[in-house]
Design a protein around this motif. Structure first.
Motif, PDB file in Angstrom:
ATOM      1  N   ALA A   1      -4.089   1.645 -33.572  1.00  0.00           N
ATOM      2  CA  ALA A   1      -3.059   0.613 -33.596  1.00  0.00           C
ATOM      3  C   ALA A   1      -3.150  -0.290 -32.367  1.00  0.00           C
ATOM      4  N   GLU A   2      -2.789  -1.543 -32.575  1.00  0.00           N
ATOM      5  CA  GLU A   2      -2.792  -2.527 -31.497  1.00  0.00           C
ATOM      6  C   GLU A   2      -1.496  -2.373 -30.702  1.00  0.00           C
ATOM      7  N   THR A   3      -1.558  -1.555 -29.671  1.00  0.00           N
ATOM      8  CA  THR A   3      -0.424  -1.305 -28.793  1.00  0.00           C
ATOM      9  C   THR A   3      -0.744  -1.801 -27.390  1.00  0.00           C
ATOM     10  N   VAL A   4       0.273  -1.884 -26.563  1.00  0.00           N
ATOM     11  CA  VAL A   4       0.068  -2.285 -25.176  1.00  0.00           C
ATOM     12  C   VAL A   4      -0.915  -1.328 -24.498  1.00  0.00           C
TER      13      VAL A   4
ATOM     14  N   PHE B   1       5.612  -7.223 -22.881  1.00  0.00           N
ATOM     15  CA  PHE B   1       5.002  -5.888 -22.818  1.00  0.00           C
ATOM     16  C   PHE B   1       6.042  -4.839 -22.470  1.00  0.00           C
ATOM     17  N   TRP B   2       6.909  -5.150 -21.507  1.00  0.00           N
ATOM     18  CA  TRP B   2       7.921  -4.185 -21.076  1.00  0.00           C
ATOM     19  C   TRP B   2       8.893  -3.844 -22.195  1.00  0.00           C
ATOM     20  N   THR B   3       9.312  -4.844 -22.960  1.00  0.00           N
ATOM     21  CA  THR B   3      10.325  -4.632 -23.992  1.00  0.00           C
ATOM     22  C   THR B   3       9.751  -4.174 -25.326  1.00  0.00           C
ATOM     23  N   GLY B   4       8.460  -4.396 -25.533  1.00  0.00           N
ATOM     24  CA  GLY B   4       7.859  -4.045 -26.826  1.00  0.00           C
ATOM     25  C   GLY B   4       8.019  -5.133 -27.866  1.00  0.00           C
TER      26      GLY B   4
ATOM     27  N   ALA C   1     -14.156  -5.467 -14.916  1.00  0.00           N
ATOM     28  CA  ALA C   1     -14.269  -6.635 -14.039  1.00  0.00           C
ATOM     29  C   ALA C   1     -12.930  -6.948 -13.357  1.00  0.00           C
ATOM     30  N   VAL C   2     -11.844  -6.763 -14.080  1.00  0.00           N
ATOM     31  CA  VAL C   2     -10.524  -7.060 -13.520  1.00  0.00           C
ATOM     32  C   VAL C   2     -10.055  -5.958 -12.578  1.00  0.00           C
ATOM     33  N   TRP C   3     -10.209  -4.702 -13.010  1.00  0.00           N
ATOM     34  CA  TRP C   3      -9.826  -3.543 -12.192  1.00  0.00           C
ATOM     35  C   TRP C   3     -11.104  -2.798 -11.830  1.00  0.00           C
ATOM     36  N   SER C   4     -11.534  -2.910 -10.599  1.00  0.00           N
ATOM     37  CA  SER C   4     -12.818  -2.328 -10.182  1.00  0.00           C
ATOM     38  C   SER C   4     -12.828  -0.804 -10.218  1.00  0.00           C
ATOM     39  N   SER C   5     -11.652  -0.191 -10.169  1.00  0.00           N
ATOM     40  CA  SER C   5     -11.572   1.265 -10.286  1.00  0.00           C
ATOM     41  C   SER C   5     -10.545   1.600 -11.373  1.00  0.00           C
ATOM     42  N   PRO C   6     -10.619   2.808 -11.933  1.00  0.00           N
ATOM     43  CA  PRO C   6      -9.658   3.183 -12.977  1.00  0.00           C
ATOM     44  C   PRO C   6      -8.215   2.993 -12.487  1.00  0.00           C
ATOM     45  N   THR C   7      -7.421   2.330 -13.321  1.00  0.00           N
ATOM     46  CA  THR C   7      -6.036   2.018 -12.977  1.00  0.00           C
ATOM     47  C   THR C   7      -5.152   2.454 -14.132  1.00  0.00           C
ATOM     48  N   ASP C   8      -4.100   3.189 -13.824  1.00  0.00           N
ATOM     49  CA  ASP C   8      -3.240   3.685 -14.898  1.00  0.00           C
ATOM     50  C   ASP C   8      -2.319   2.581 -15.440  1.00  0.00           C
ATOM     51  N   LEU C   9      -1.770   2.836 -16.611  1.00  0.00           N
ATOM     52  CA  LEU C   9      -0.918   1.870 -17.285  1.00  0.00           C
ATOM     53  C   LEU C   9       0.320   1.547 -16.459  1.00  0.00           C
ATOM     54  N   GLN C  10       0.888   2.539 -15.824  1.00  0.00           N
ATOM     55  CA  GLN C  10       2.069   2.344 -14.978  1.00  0.00           C
ATOM     56  C   GLN C  10       1.795   1.283 -13.908  1.00  0.00           C
ATOM     57  N   THR C  11       0.654   1.351 -13.269  1.00  0.00           N
ATOM     58  CA  THR C  11       0.283   0.392 -12.227  1.00  0.00           C
ATOM     59  C   THR C  11       0.101  -1.001 -12.825  1.00  0.00           C
ATOM     60  N   LYS C  12      -0.542  -1.076 -13.979  1.00  0.00           N
ATOM     61  CA  LYS C  12      -0.802  -2.369 -14.604  1.00  0.00           C
ATOM     62  C   LYS C  12       0.473  -3.082 -15.030  1.00  0.00           C
ATOM     63  N   LEU C  13       1.518  -2.327 -15.319  1.00  0.00           N
ATOM     64  CA  LEU C  13       2.754  -2.935 -15.823  1.00  0.00           C
ATOM     65  C   LEU C  13       3.914  -2.963 -14.835  1.00  0.00           C
ATOM     66  N   TRP C  14       3.911  -2.097 -13.822  1.00  0.00           N
ATOM     67  CA  TRP C  14       5.104  -1.959 -12.980  1.00  0.00           C
ATOM     68  C   TRP C  14       4.837  -1.925 -11.479  1.00  0.00           C
ATOM     69  N   ASP C  15       3.679  -2.313 -11.032  1.00  0.00           N
ATOM     70  CA  ASP C  15       3.335  -2.155  -9.619  1.00  0.00           C
ATOM     71  C   ASP C  15       3.558  -3.461  -8.848  1.00  0.00           C
TER      72      ASP C  15
ATOM     73  N   LYS D   1      -3.223  -9.283 -12.061  1.00  0.00           N
ATOM     74  CA  LYS D   1      -4.447  -8.798 -12.691  1.00  0.00           C
ATOM     75  C   LYS D   1      -4.217  -8.563 -14.179  1.00  0.00           C
ATOM     76  N   THR D   2      -3.076  -7.976 -14.503  1.00  0.00           N
ATOM     77  CA  THR D   2      -2.756  -7.728 -15.910  1.00  0.00           C
ATOM     78  C   THR D   2      -2.672  -9.036 -16.677  1.00  0.00           C
ATOM     79  N   ASN D   3      -2.003 -10.015 -16.115  1.00  0.00           N
ATOM     80  CA  ASN D   3      -1.924 -11.320 -16.771  1.00  0.00           C
ATOM     81  C   ASN D   3      -3.289 -11.973 -16.897  1.00  0.00           C
ATOM     82  N   SER D   4      -4.101 -11.853 -15.886  1.00  0.00           N
ATOM     83  CA  SER D   4      -5.455 -12.398 -15.936  1.00  0.00           C
ATOM     84  C   SER D   4      -6.264 -11.738 -17.062  1.00  0.00           C
ATOM     85  N   PHE D   5      -6.155 -10.425 -17.158  1.00  0.00           N
ATOM     86  CA  PHE D   5      -6.860  -9.693 -18.199  1.00  0.00           C
ATOM     87  C   PHE D   5      -6.445 -10.175 -19.582  1.00  0.00           C
ATOM     88  N   ILE D   6      -5.150 -10.282 -19.826  1.00  0.00           N
ATOM     89  CA  ILE D   6      -4.639 -10.724 -21.120  1.00  0.00           C
ATOM     90  C   ILE D   6      -5.102 -12.143 -21.416  1.00  0.00           C
TER      91      ILE D   6
END
Length: 93
Positions: free
Chosen positions: A41-44, A12-15, A60-74, A81-86
């Motif tokens: 388009a099917e993007t990250v 995901f990080w590298t594309g 279900a995975v993120w109980s409150s709105p979570t930005d993309l930055q948090t999902k990938l770099w936090d 959570k991101t891996n679980s979602f995928i």
């Protein structure tokens, strides 16, 4: 985090992943870059943030709105959570 989870995030990080946008634009393997939902388009970003097909799973995975930055770099917890979602989506990355 296990190796599979690390690989998913790295892709995901590298594309360099198996999402249709990368396969279509880089290798012309897919006949289109649109996701199965037909929205865009099917993007990250689309997979993690916007796709309506996975709205309920996302909530279900993120109980409150979570930005993309948090999902990938936090924190490791957020990355898990991101891996679980995928994994639950069943999408090959």
């Amino acid at each position: 985090m296990d190796r599979k989870g690390q690989k998913t995030l790295f892709r995901f990080w590298t594309g360099h992943n198996r999402l249709k946008t990368h396969l279509y634009k880089t290798y012309k393997i897919s006949h289109t870059d649109f996701f199965s939902c037909g929205e865009t388009a099917e993007t990250v970003k689309h997979v993690l943030q916007d796709c309506q097909n996975y709205r309920m799973l996302r909530q279900a995975v993120w109980s409150s709105p979570t930005d993309l930055q948090t999902k990938l770099w936090d924190t490791i917890e957020e990355l898990e959570k991101t891996n679980s979602f995928i994994h639950q989506m069943g999408v090959t990355i």
